[in-house]
Design an enzyme around this catalytic site. Structure first.
Site, PDB file in Angstrom:
ATOM      1  CE  LYS A  41      -0.487  -0.499   4.987  1.00  0.00           C
ATOM      2  NZ  LYS A  41      -1.197  -1.275   6.019  1.00  0.00           N
ATOM      3  CE1 TYR A  47      13.729  31.411   5.511  1.00  0.00           C
ATOM      4  CE2 TYR A  47      13.976  29.060   5.096  1.00  0.00           C
ATOM      5  CZ  TYR A  47      13.725  30.347   4.640  1.00  0.00           C
ATOM      6  OH  TYR A  47      13.483  30.559   3.313  1.00  0.00           O
TER       7      TYR A  47
HETATM    8  C1  PLP Z   1      -0.373  -2.188   6.626  1.00  0.00           C
HETATM    9  C2  PLP Z   1      -0.921  -3.501   6.996  1.00  0.00           C
HETATM   10  C3  PLP Z   1      -0.082  -4.602   7.195  1.00  0.00           C
HETATM   11  C4  PLP Z   1       1.419  -4.508   7.153  1.00  0.00           C
HETATM   12  O1  PLP Z   1       1.914  -3.896   8.330  1.00  0.00           O
HETATM   13  P1  PLP Z   1       3.504  -3.821   8.574  1.00  0.00           P
HETATM   14  O2  PLP Z   1       3.695  -3.246   9.927  1.00  0.00           O
HETATM   15  O3  PLP Z   1       4.043  -2.908   7.521  1.00  0.00           O
HETATM   16  O4  PLP Z   1       4.016  -5.196   8.423  1.00  0.00           O
HETATM   17  C5  PLP Z   1      -0.683  -5.821   7.440  1.00  0.00           C
HETATM   18  N1  PLP Z   1      -2.021  -5.946   7.522  1.00  0.00           N
HETATM   19  C6  PLP Z   1      -2.855  -4.908   7.349  1.00  0.00           C
HETATM   20  C7  PLP Z   1      -4.316  -5.113   7.462  1.00  0.00           C
HETATM   21  C8  PLP Z   1      -2.343  -3.647   7.110  1.00  0.00           C
HETATM   22  O5  PLP Z   1      -3.165  -2.614   6.962  1.00  0.00           O
END
Ligand code: PLP
Length: 370
Positions: free
Chosen positions: A34, A254
């Site tokens: 994702k 800054y």
């Molecule tokens: C993002 C996600 C994962 C992966 O999590 P990590 O900490 O990156 O391993 C697994 N299951 C779901 C449902 C997620 O949303």
């Protein structure tokens, strides 16, 4: 020319997947890609991880991008669908939605197309984000099973809230609730994210769902991905574009928040929050110049950051600067900004160039540009 570049090591991605297989030899691996592959670039990540058993995405658009690569594995839409018209796309793309809410069951029951679909059913065991509550768990399963066009091999899943916290109690309690909800229900199970893959072998079940692991990152506060034996896949680099000889008392950037304690050389690197290098990083954040450890001074600005070069006498205009990478864990930089490595890699902005390193797995692996 602006030299700021995120270099993605494709072989490191592939080897991290192999490590996930070794850690959970009885499980299938759903590679979570994702947010554009945690900011590494979805297409290149999916191809580098083409040996995975499936891919987890958050949007239908990302599912479509994976299918366009010609990958045929399962693709799971982790946040499910929210409109009736999504069902058409899900079927056309052969994507498995996660069913986590009553509103989705109603959309499925009202669906007139009634064509085959595989689904994952999510139970809330304590994260209190997505998933059916204990009282509705069994009934939601039965309602899905009553739809003849839903593949009976429903994957039962849950998600951990605290698998990376020192205290294991919450995770064990979630495991117990999951076992209770699903007792007697047939079908494969999926619980583990990266932290649980690392730490709780009893949760591996039929499908593990690592994300950060594959990119060589950790969410444990005391260990980076590299310290867990993983290979960080992203290196964010740039160059020095100026070096200034400053006097004791001179202030930098800054707000003049840093004052030189003595005469010193200060380098200016072409990276800033406009590239995703957080403005929250304080003076003293480690950064590599010509392969040596130095530290930032003053506020990070949009395009630039200043670096104390007292420890790097050989630095010159054009010297390579690494903001994070295999020898400077992104988790350490993230901690200095009060966040986790995932947010930093996801936050690399569009103006940063991407490059690929590492031999492709097989000669036929196509290379993608994005
Ligand atoms: C993002 C996600 C994962 C992966 O999590 P990590 O900490 O990156 O391993 C697994 N299951 C779901 C449902 C997620 O949303």
């Amino acid at each position: 020319m602006r030299a700021t570049t995120a270099t993605i090591d494709l072989a490191a991605l592939a080897r991290n997947l192999e490590r996930a297989r070794q850690a959970a030899p009885q499980s299938r691996v759903l590679a979570v890609v994702k947010a554009d592959g945690y900011g590494h670039g979805l297409e290149r990540v999916a191809l580098a991880l083409r040996a995975a058993d499936g891919f987890g995405v958050a949007t239908l658009t990302d599912a479509e991008r994976i299918r366009r690569l010609g990958l045929r594995q399962r693709v799971v839409l982790l946040s499910g669908f929210d409109e009736a018209k999504d069902l058409l796309d899900l079927r056309a793309l052969q994507v498995d939605p996660v069913i986590h809410h009553e509103s989705q069951l109603r959309l499925l029951e009202a669906d007139r197309k009634a064509k085959p679909m595989r689904v994952w059913l999510k139970f809330n065991t304590g994260m209190n984000r997505l998933g059916f509550q204990p009282a509705e768990a069994r009934r939601s399963y039965e309602r899905l099973r009553a739809l003849p066009w839903i593949d009976p091999d429903i994957v039962l899943m849950t998600h951990f809230a605290s698998a990376d916290e020192p205290d294991a109690g919450d995770t064990l309690a979630q495991c117990e609730r999951f076992a209770a909800f699903t007792e007697g229900l047939p079908g494969p199970r999926s619980l583990a994210n990266s932290a649980a893959l690392q730490r709780f072998p009893a949760t591996h079940a039929d499908w593990v769902r690592p994300g950060g692991w594959l990119y060589g990152m950790s969410t444990f506060s005391d260990r980076s991905g590299a310290e867990l034996g993983l290979e960080p896949a992203m290196s964010l680099g740039t160059r020095l574009i100026a070096i200034n000889e400053l006097a004791a008392g001179d202030r930098i950037g800054y707000g003049g928040s840093y004052r030189c304690p003595e005469a010193m050389r200060v380098g200016i690197a072409a990276i800033g929050y406009g590239d995703g290098y957080p403005r929250a990083l304080p003076s003293g954040t480690p950064i590599l110049v010509a392969g040596r450890r130095a530290s930032t001074v003053g506020r990070v600005s949009m395009d630039l950051v200043a670096i104390d070069l007292r420890q790097v006498p050989e630095a010159e205009v054009g010297s390579e600067v690494i903001a994070w990478g295999p020898t400077l864990p992104v988790e350490h930089i993230a901690a200095a900004a009060g966040t986790i490595g995932y947010e930093l890699t996801c936050g690399v902005t569009r103006r940063v160039a991407f490059a690929e390193a590492g031999a492709a797995l097989s000669p036929q692996t196509p290379r993608v540009r994005s």
